[in-house]
Design a protein around this motif. Structure first.
Motif, PDB file in Angstrom:
ATOM      1  N   ALA A 116       0.835  -1.208   0.000  1.00 58.59           N
ATOM      2  CA  ALA A 116       0.000   0.000   0.000  1.00 58.59           C
ATOM      3  C   ALA A 116       0.864   1.250   0.000  1.00 58.59           C
ATOM      4  N   LYS A 117       2.002   1.166   0.735  1.00 59.54           N
ATOM      5  CA  LYS A 117       2.908   2.323   0.791  1.00 59.54           C
ATOM      6  C   LYS A 117       3.480   2.631  -0.591  1.00 59.54           C
ATOM      7  N   GLU A 118       3.908   1.532  -1.251  1.00 63.81           N
ATOM      8  CA  GLU A 118       4.481   1.687  -2.596  1.00 63.81           C
ATOM      9  C   GLU A 118       3.439   2.255  -3.547  1.00 63.81           C
ATOM     10  N   SER A 119       2.251   1.741  -3.401  1.00 63.13           N
ATOM     11  CA  SER A 119       1.154   2.183  -4.256  1.00 63.13           C
ATOM     12  C   SER A 119       0.931   3.686  -4.096  1.00 63.13           C
ATOM     13  N   LEU A 120       0.980   4.142  -2.852  1.00 70.16           N
ATOM     14  CA  LEU A 120       0.752   5.567  -2.566  1.00 70.16           C
ATOM     15  C   LEU A 120       1.847   6.420  -3.197  1.00 70.16           C
ATOM     16  N   VAL A 121       3.108   5.975  -3.006  1.00 67.31           N
ATOM     17  CA  VAL A 121       4.249   6.731  -3.565  1.00 67.31           C
ATOM     18  C   VAL A 121       4.129   6.801  -5.072  1.00 67.31           C
ATOM     19  N   MET A 122       3.830   5.675  -5.680  1.00 67.41           N
ATOM     20  CA  MET A 122       3.735   5.619  -7.146  1.00 67.41           C
ATOM     21  C   MET A 122       2.622   6.524  -7.656  1.00 67.41           C
ATOM     22  N   CYS A 164      18.107  -2.249  -6.365  1.00 68.62           N
ATOM     23  CA  CYS A 164      16.761  -2.819  -6.339  1.00 68.62           C
ATOM     24  C   CYS A 164      15.763  -1.729  -5.970  1.00 68.62           C
ATOM     25  N   ALA A 165      14.697  -1.625  -6.717  1.00 66.74           N
ATOM     26  CA  ALA A 165      13.758  -0.523  -6.544  1.00 66.74           C
ATOM     27  C   ALA A 165      13.136  -0.529  -5.152  1.00 66.74           C
ATOM     28  N   SER A 166      12.731  -1.684  -4.709  1.00 71.35           N
ATOM     29  CA  SER A 166      12.070  -1.741  -3.414  1.00 71.35           C
ATOM     30  C   SER A 166      13.092  -1.748  -2.277  1.00 71.35           C
ATOM     31  N   GLY A 167      14.302  -2.131  -2.600  1.00 70.87           N
ATOM     32  CA  GLY A 167      15.366  -2.075  -1.614  1.00 70.87           C
ATOM     33  C   GLY A 167      15.248  -3.153  -0.547  1.00 70.87           C
ATOM     34  N   LYS A 168      14.448  -4.135  -0.760  1.00 73.29           N
ATOM     35  CA  LYS A 168      14.327  -5.234   0.229  1.00 73.29           C
ATOM     36  C   LYS A 168      14.297  -6.555  -0.524  1.00 73.29           C
ATOM     37  N   PRO A 169      14.703  -7.594   0.126  1.00 69.58           N
ATOM     38  CA  PRO A 169      14.686  -8.905  -0.560  1.00 69.58           C
ATOM     39  C   PRO A 169      13.261  -9.285  -0.908  1.00 69.58           C
ATOM     40  N   SER A 170      13.055  -9.756  -2.095  1.00 73.16           N
ATOM     41  CA  SER A 170      11.693 -10.092  -2.496  1.00 73.16           C
ATOM     42  C   SER A 170      11.339 -11.494  -1.985  1.00 73.16           C
ATOM     43  N   THR A 171      10.077 -11.727  -1.903  1.00 71.96           N
ATOM     44  CA  THR A 171       9.603 -13.041  -1.449  1.00 71.96           C
ATOM     45  C   THR A 171       9.745 -14.036  -2.580  1.00 71.96           C
ATOM     46  N   PRO A 172       9.844 -15.296  -2.264  1.00 68.73           N
ATOM     47  CA  PRO A 172      10.090 -16.299  -3.320  1.00 68.73           C
ATOM     48  C   PRO A 172       9.025 -16.285  -4.394  1.00 68.73           C
ATOM     49  N   GLU A 173       7.737 -15.953  -4.028  1.00 68.07           N
ATOM     50  CA  GLU A 173       6.685 -16.048  -5.061  1.00 68.07           C
ATOM     51  C   GLU A 173       6.739 -14.875  -6.049  1.00 68.07           C
ATOM     52  N   SER A 174       7.528 -13.817  -5.736  1.00 67.61           N
ATOM     53  CA  SER A 174       7.623 -12.720  -6.706  1.00 67.61           C
ATOM     54  C   SER A 174       8.732 -12.989  -7.717  1.00 67.61           C
ATOM     55  N   GLY A 175       8.844 -14.178  -8.140  1.00 67.32           N
ATOM     56  CA  GLY A 175       9.865 -14.560  -9.114  1.00 67.32           C
ATOM     57  C   GLY A 175       9.688 -13.839 -10.418  1.00 67.32           C
ATOM     58  N   LYS A 176       8.472 -13.523 -10.790  1.00 64.18           N
ATOM     59  CA  LYS A 176       8.257 -12.711 -11.986  1.00 64.18           C
ATOM     60  C   LYS A 176       7.538 -11.411 -11.599  1.00 64.18           C
ATOM     61  N   VAL A 177       7.671 -10.420 -12.444  1.00 62.84           N
ATOM     62  CA  VAL A 177       7.044  -9.125 -12.172  1.00 62.84           C
ATOM     63  C   VAL A 177       5.537  -9.302 -12.212  1.00 62.84           C
ATOM     64  N   ASP A 178       4.891  -8.867 -11.144  1.00 56.09           N
ATOM     65  CA  ASP A 178       3.439  -9.079 -11.182  1.00 56.09           C
ATOM     66  C   ASP A 178       2.766  -7.937 -11.940  1.00 56.09           C
ATOM     67  N   ARG A 179       1.607  -8.203 -12.402  1.00 55.02           N
ATOM     68  CA  ARG A 179       0.859  -7.331 -13.312  1.00 55.02           C
ATOM     69  C   ARG A 179       0.628  -5.945 -12.704  1.00 55.02           C
ATOM     70  N   ARG A 180       0.249  -5.943 -11.407  1.00 60.35           N
ATOM     71  CA  ARG A 180      -0.098  -4.677 -10.770  1.00 60.35           C
ATOM     72  C   ARG A 180       1.120  -3.747 -10.702  1.00 60.35           C
ATOM     73  N   SER A 181       2.272  -4.315 -10.236  1.00 63.81           N
ATOM     74  CA  SER A 181       3.450  -3.454 -10.072  1.00 63.81           C
ATOM     75  C   SER A 181       3.976  -3.003 -11.437  1.00 63.81           C
ATOM     76  N   PHE A 182       3.846  -3.881 -12.460  1.00 62.54           N
ATOM     77  CA  PHE A 182       4.268  -3.485 -13.811  1.00 62.54           C
ATOM     78  C   PHE A 182       3.456  -2.284 -14.298  1.00 62.54           C
ATOM     79  N   LEU A 183       2.134  -2.359 -14.122  1.00 60.63           N
ATOM     80  CA  LEU A 183       1.277  -1.267 -14.586  1.00 60.63           C
ATOM     81  C   LEU A 183       1.584   0.025 -13.831  1.00 60.63           C
ATOM     82  N   ARG A 184       1.748  -0.142 -12.509  1.00 62.46           N
ATOM     83  CA  ARG A 184       2.023   1.006 -11.661  1.00 62.46           C
ATOM     84  C   ARG A 184       3.280   1.724 -12.140  1.00 62.46           C
ATOM     85  N   LYS A 185       4.332   0.894 -12.329  1.00 62.08           N
ATOM     86  CA  LYS A 185       5.604   1.497 -12.720  1.00 62.08           C
ATOM     87  C   LYS A 185       5.528   2.110 -14.111  1.00 62.08           C
TER      88      LYS A 185
END
Lengths: 214, 327
Positions: A5-11, B16-37
């Motif tokens: 949610a935080k990332e979403s807000l920033v974006m 790394c954009a998020s600056g934190k280790p990603s969880t194992p299930e985020s192995g591929k870019v998910d649709r929501r974050s791709f659209l957001r970015k």
């Protein structure tokens, strides 16, 4: 708040910010170019090279109206011309000479017609020593009193010049004394000055000091 | 790199954009974050593109030939002819008339000097306006090479001068008028400060400017003690019917935005033997011009016989412009 949610807000914030900027740039909401200043054109009188008046020689040369120089169309050649003075000692002038203003010499004391005009032949000029000149030879008459100025004029240092400084390439023309000076009132007349430099900003209202002079 | 678990495609922990280790299930870019970015990226690109909008107005860019043109002193006659032809074309396109443009060289045995009679000048500013007309100076915004300063009698303190006077008639009682223009100094500070040698002194004494070489730094304007140099802050505007077609390369050809200009003793007239325009228009004959190397010239006579005054003599510029008095 979870990280998603935080990332979403920033974006969302970034996106809105960027689009806002893009819109503002595209419409140039700030730093609008100033309206270009349009100065009024300068009247052509301030660029023409004509002398302030015309000398008799110039009028003859340019074939202008010389009727004013034929004295004997009114005066009688056989009759001796006499000057009548009024009670103030001023000459009483006939109608055609009414607009004549005598202001020659310090304290305007060179005010006697026949100091320069020949009483015997009105179409001539005459100096005190007796030498006579045609109306078109006025320069030499002036020079009989104004020696230093005449010397400067002969060298091209007093008065106007036109044409070429390099005499091997063309002629230079001096102006006559009476092209600039009225022989009856020789001091150079006051004239209207050309427009002053235009300010870069609108003229200040009366009483207000200008912020910036050009 | 063995412990790097981020999947954002970066090659270091900090990229790394998020600056934190990603969880194992985020192995591929998910649709929501791709659209957001991609929305943010699009907005950013749009903002950058829009910020370049002023470039749309950049229509007065010179030609490639103009950009590649060499310094005036390095031009061969053929290259000069090419440059002249290019400028003729530019003038015809812009003003609708083909100019009589040429590159006039200094004459042998000639050094120009200007003398101005302070006893006679009445301050009518005709010289200013004749100069503007002759030398194709910008009308709006206004550029004038001559500034007529009204001074109270009894002082030469320029601080007490006024150049915005506008009475009904001149001269006014108690004042004298001092027109100031380029003094064509023998020791010119403006030439010394020019970082690119766009301005120099010719052998007939005229300090000229190559308008195609000037970079518009305005050092020369700051260096001149006579306020003789003018800068084209905006694109000059001259009405088409008022352009003077008699042009010289180093003289009165139209200037572009961002270059300096100044009085050049009407190079297009004086190098052909004629008097400058300000002299011919002066109704009082206060202005005198000529060749100081000719002992019979008017200016030689003045310097020999008149009381001559040099403006700001103490700054050591050795002007070729002299003020003099009749009596």
């Amino acid at each position: 708040m979870n990280t998603n949610a935080k990332e979403s807000l920033v974006m969302t914030g970034l996106a809105v910010g960027f689009f806002g900027l893009a819109g503002a740039f595209a419409l140039t909401l700030w730093a609008k170019p100033l309206e270009p200043v349009v100065n009024p054109p300068t009247p052509p009188d301030f660029t023409n090279t004509a002398t302030v008046r015309q000398s008799p020689a110039e009028i003859y040369r340019t074939e202008g109206d010389t009727s004013g120089f034929s004295c004997y169309s009114c005066h009688d050649a056989k009759k001796k011309l006499e000057i009548h003075l009024d009670t103030n000692g001023e000459a009483i002038l006939a109608e055609p000479h009414k607009d004549l203003v005598m202001r020659h010499g310090r304290k305007n004391r060179n005010d006697y017609c026949f100091n320069c005009h020949d009483a015997k032949n009105l179409e001539q000029l005459r100096v005190n020593e007796g030498q006579t000149f045609k109306l078109t030879e006025g320069n030499r008459l002036c020079g009989s009193c104004h020696g230093p100025t005449y010397r400067d004029w002969e060298r091209g240092v007093h008065g106007r010049m036109q044409g070429f400084w390099d005499l091997s390439r063309g002629a230079s023309a001096k102006s006559d004394c009476t092209s600039c000076h009225d022989p009856h009132a020789p001091s150079f007349p006051p004239i209207k000055p050309g427009p002053r430099p235009h300010a870069l900003h609108p003229e200040p209202a009366a009483g207000e000091t200008p912020k910036h002079t050009p | 790199m063995a412990d790097h678990t981020c999947n954002c495609g970066g090659n270091g922990a900090n990229s790394c954009a998020s600056g934190k280790p990603s969880t194992p299930e985020s192995g591929k870019v998910d649709r929501r974050s791709f659209l957001r970015k991609s929305v943010v990226m699009t907005a950013g690109l749009a903002a950058v593109a829009a910020s370049l909008a002023p470039l749309r107005d950049l229509t007065d860019l010179g030609s490639v030939d103009q950009f590649l043109q060499k310094h005036y002193k390095e031009l061969t006659p053929a290259e000069m002819e090419k440059a002249l032809e290019r400028i003729r074309g530019e003038v015809s396109r812009q003003y609708g008339l083909r100019p009589h443009l040429r590159d006039l060289k200094p004459m042998d045995g000639v050094e120009f000097v200007y003398c101005l009679n302070l006893t006679r000048c009445v301050g009518c500013r005709k010289c200013v306006h004749a100069c503007v007309a002759e030398n194709n100076q910008s009308r709006s915004p206004e550029i004038q090479y001559i500034r007529v300063v009204k001074m109270p009698n009894g002082t030469f303190d320029m601080e007490r001068g006024d150049h915005t006077y506008a009475p009904e008639t001149v001269p006014e009682k108690g004042f004298f008028y001092m027109p100031v223009q380029c003094h064509q100094c023998k020791n010119p500070p403006c030439v010394k400060v020019c970082p690119v040698d766009a301005t120099w002194q010719e052998k007939d004494g005229i300090t000229v400017i190559d308008y195609n070489w000037c970079i518009g730094c305005r050092y020369c304007e700051a260096a001149c003690p006579y306020f003789a140099r003018r800068f084209n802050f905006a694109t000059p505007s001259i009405p088409k019917d008022q352009i003077n077609a008699n042009m010289s390369y180093l003289g009165n050809r139209p200037r572009q935005k961002g270059v300096m200009e100044k009085c050049h003793f009407c190079i297009q007239r004086t190098r052909e033997g004629k008097y400058p325009a300000c002299l011919e228009v002066c109704p009082t004959g206060s202005r005198k011009f000529g060749n100081i190397l000719d002992p019979n010239s008017e200016v030689s006579y003045i310097l020999k016989n008149k009381r001559v005054f040099v403006l700001k003599e103490e700054v050591g510029t050795l002007p070729r412009f002299f003020y003099y008095f009749d009596v």
